[in-house]
Scaffold this active site. Structure first.
Site, PDB file in Angstrom:
ATOM      1  N   PHE A 138       0.851  -1.190   0.000  1.00  0.00           N
ATOM      2  CA  PHE A 138       0.000   0.000   0.000  1.00  0.00           C
ATOM      3  C   PHE A 138       0.885   1.237   0.000  1.00  0.00           C
ATOM      4  O   PHE A 138       1.748   1.388   0.853  1.00  0.00           O
ATOM      5  CB  PHE A 138      -0.930   0.041   1.217  1.00  0.00           C
ATOM      6  CG  PHE A 138      -1.850   1.233   1.172  1.00  0.00           C
ATOM      7  CD1 PHE A 138      -3.030   1.189   0.440  1.00  0.00           C
ATOM      8  CD2 PHE A 138      -1.505   2.416   1.822  1.00  0.00           C
ATOM      9  CE1 PHE A 138      -3.858   2.310   0.363  1.00  0.00           C
ATOM     10  CE2 PHE A 138      -2.338   3.533   1.747  1.00  0.00           C
ATOM     11  CZ  PHE A 138      -3.512   3.478   1.017  1.00  0.00           C
ATOM     12  N   ASP A 223       9.376   2.542   1.544  1.00  0.00           N
ATOM     13  CA  ASP A 223       8.235   3.307   2.027  1.00  0.00           C
ATOM     14  C   ASP A 223       8.108   3.041   3.525  1.00  0.00           C
ATOM     15  O   ASP A 223       7.637   1.984   3.942  1.00  0.00           O
ATOM     16  CB  ASP A 223       6.960   2.890   1.277  1.00  0.00           C
ATOM     17  CG  ASP A 223       5.722   3.624   1.783  1.00  0.00           C
ATOM     18  OD1 ASP A 223       5.819   4.312   2.818  1.00  0.00           O
ATOM     19  OD2 ASP A 223       4.667   3.484   1.149  1.00  0.00           O
ATOM     20  N   LYS A 252       2.773   9.887   8.152  1.00  0.00           N
ATOM     21  CA  LYS A 252       2.082   9.427   9.367  1.00  0.00           C
ATOM     22  C   LYS A 252       2.690  10.034  10.648  1.00  0.00           C
ATOM     23  O   LYS A 252       2.426  11.189  10.908  1.00  0.00           O
ATOM     24  CB  LYS A 252       2.032   7.901   9.389  1.00  0.00           C
ATOM     25  CG  LYS A 252       1.087   7.366   8.280  1.00  0.00           C
ATOM     26  CD  LYS A 252       0.477   6.015   8.559  1.00  0.00           C
ATOM     27  CE  LYS A 252      -0.741   5.777   7.696  1.00  0.00           C
ATOM     28  NZ  LYS A 252      -0.473   5.133   6.409  1.00  0.00           N
TER      29      LYS A 252
HETATM   30  C1  LIG Z   1      -0.685   5.460   4.913  1.00  0.00           C
HETATM   31  C2  LIG Z   1       0.338   5.017   3.956  1.00  0.00           C
HETATM   32  C3  LIG Z   1       0.579   5.700   2.754  1.00  0.00           C
HETATM   33  C4  LIG Z   1      -0.271   6.879   2.314  1.00  0.00           C
HETATM   34  O1  LIG Z   1      -0.139   7.956   3.178  1.00  0.00           O
HETATM   35  P1  LIG Z   1      -1.276   9.112   3.186  1.00  0.00           P
HETATM   36  O2  LIG Z   1      -0.745  10.111   4.172  1.00  0.00           O
HETATM   37  O3  LIG Z   1      -2.546   8.463   3.585  1.00  0.00           O
HETATM   38  O4  LIG Z   1      -1.339   9.681   1.830  1.00  0.00           O
HETATM   39  C5  LIG Z   1       1.596   5.261   1.948  1.00  0.00           C
HETATM   40  N1  LIG Z   1       2.357   4.205   2.294  1.00  0.00           N
HETATM   41  C6  LIG Z   1       2.171   3.532   3.441  1.00  0.00           C
HETATM   42  C7  LIG Z   1       3.061   2.388   3.785  1.00  0.00           C
HETATM   43  C8  LIG Z   1       1.144   3.901   4.304  1.00  0.00           C
HETATM   44  O5  LIG Z   1       0.934   3.201   5.423  1.00  0.00           O
END
Ligand SMILES: *Cc1c(COP(=O)(O)O)cnc(C)c1O
Length: 392
Positions: A138, A223, A252
């Protein structure tokens, strides 16, 4: 406004893109949230791994109040003191070389993709480059981030997405090799897959990826939007694995509730990358956002938040393992640090979450009928004990 009114108004006017739980929060303090009726909830969701310091941390609150009264926004056309401070602290904590601040995780991924493409374009001038991403990953909901998100359900209605993306299986080096070719310029993955079901990478997988990337001058992109910022027991998960990426994304808990993200480059990636005119943002890295980031790092250091996560992780894991033994629908636990998943069997995870909510506990789900726990990093043994009550 009471809960009913809040619900009615929200459903009447806000686009229905979320099936919300029937609760409306009006206040938070530490590891607890309070709803419009005054009920108290233990928050092991932390706003989806965002509220690392818990709610209404006094030092964070005071810093934000101070900054709001001083300077909120100037645009990136000028220097300001807060970006200088936040950038220095984030670079030192991440071991990376250069940072670009964004407003969200999704935008950090967009930036990372653009930085990787620019790097490759500067090397060979071609425009048919490919990026390898992982199934079950994700990375966000904008078109670029969605294109590298390995989830058919999320992607299907929004095709065509960006081209040049190939998917491999997480923790399976052969499946990466199977899609690797001369056009590959980057491999993008979460060191611990969050939304996909809480799957930590195997160390050998990351090490082999690093070797392949070094050998072929491919950029390794981590990520760490969910697993970074102390959640896995180091500031960033790469430090836990000892495998350093060329590009790193954060968001986050980076602002612990203030919307801010970042993508970071190592020296090699920063040498051949985005230059003035290539990328920009009006809000990104504004004084208020940067004060949030800067204050988060100050509090992490002063309160030894990472030391606390390291100390409490065995207790959290032991407590969850005991629940897996005791609760009939809990089949297995996996995770790292304060990012933990419990595989639920014979019961929909949504029902498990509803029942927990009724008991005053907030938890979230992940793909594959997994219960996900991402408590504030400041949660202690008392809160862990409180979390463990009322399941069986
Ligand atoms: C939450 C998340 C995203 C997206 O971040 P947003 O601030 O919601 O745009 C991307 N990568 C990972 C691993 C995430 O947990």
């Amino acid at each position: 406004m009471n809960t009913e009114v809040i619900k009615e108004k929200t459903e009447a006017y806000a686009l229905h893109t979320y099936n919300r739980f029937p609760v409306a929060f009006t206040e938070g303090k530490g590891v607890y949230l309070y709803d419009a009726e005054g009920n108290k909830y233990l928050d092991f969701a932390a706003g989806i791994a965002v509220m690392g310091l818990g709610h209404a941390h006094p030092v964070f609150t005071a810093a934000m109040q101070d900054q709001v009264g001083k300077l909120i926004h100037t645009s990136n056309l000028y220097y300001h003191d807060t970006i200088a401070e936040a950038a220095e602290k984030l670079i030192k904590a991440s071991g990376m070389n250069k940072v670009f601040f964004t407003n969200s995780g999704t935008e950090a991924i967009e930036g990372a993709i653009k930085a990787a493409r620019k790097y490759a374009w500067m090397k060979d001038g071609s425009t048919d480059h490919e990026i390898i991403a992982m199934r079950r990953s994700f990375h966000g909901r904008s078109l670029g981030a969605l294109s590298v998100t390995g989830n058919d359900h999320y992607q299907e209605p929004f095709k065509p997405l960006i081209g040049g993306i190939r998917f491999a299986d997480f923790n399976d080096i052969e499946s990466v090799k199977a899609v690797l070719n001369e056009k590959t310029i980057a491999v993008l993955l979460e060191p611990v897959q969050g939304e996909g079901g809480v799957f930590p990478a195997e160390e050998a997988f990351l090490k082999e990826l690093r070797e392949i990337c070094d050998e072929k001058d491919i950029l390794l992109v981590f990520d760490e939007i969910q697993c970074g910022m102390g959640r896995c027991g180091e500031m960033f998960a790469w430090q836990k694995y000892g495998v350093k990426p060329d590009i790193l994304t954060s968001a986050k808990a980076l602002g612990c509730g203030f919307p801010v993200g970042a993508f970071l480059l190592n020296e090699k990636a920063a040498e051949k990358t985005l230059v003035p005119g290539d990328h920009g943002t009006t809000y990104g890295g504004n004084p208020l956002a940067c004060r949030a980031v800067s204050t988060v790092f100050d509090i992490f250091e002063k309160e030894d938040v990472i030391g606390h996560v390291q100390k409490l992780t065995p207790y959290l894991e032991k407590t969850l393992d005991k629940l897996v033994e005791e609760v009939p629908c809990f089949a297995a636990r996996r995770g790292m640090g304060f990012l933990q998943g419990i595989v639920v069997e014979g019961e929909a995870v949504g029902n498990v979450i509803q029942n927990a909510l009724k008991e005053g506990l907030l938890v979230i789900s992940a793909e594959g009928n997994v219960l996900r726990l991402a408590p504030p990093l400041v949660a202690g043994a008392t809160e862990i004990d409180a979390m463990a009550v009322g399941w069986a």
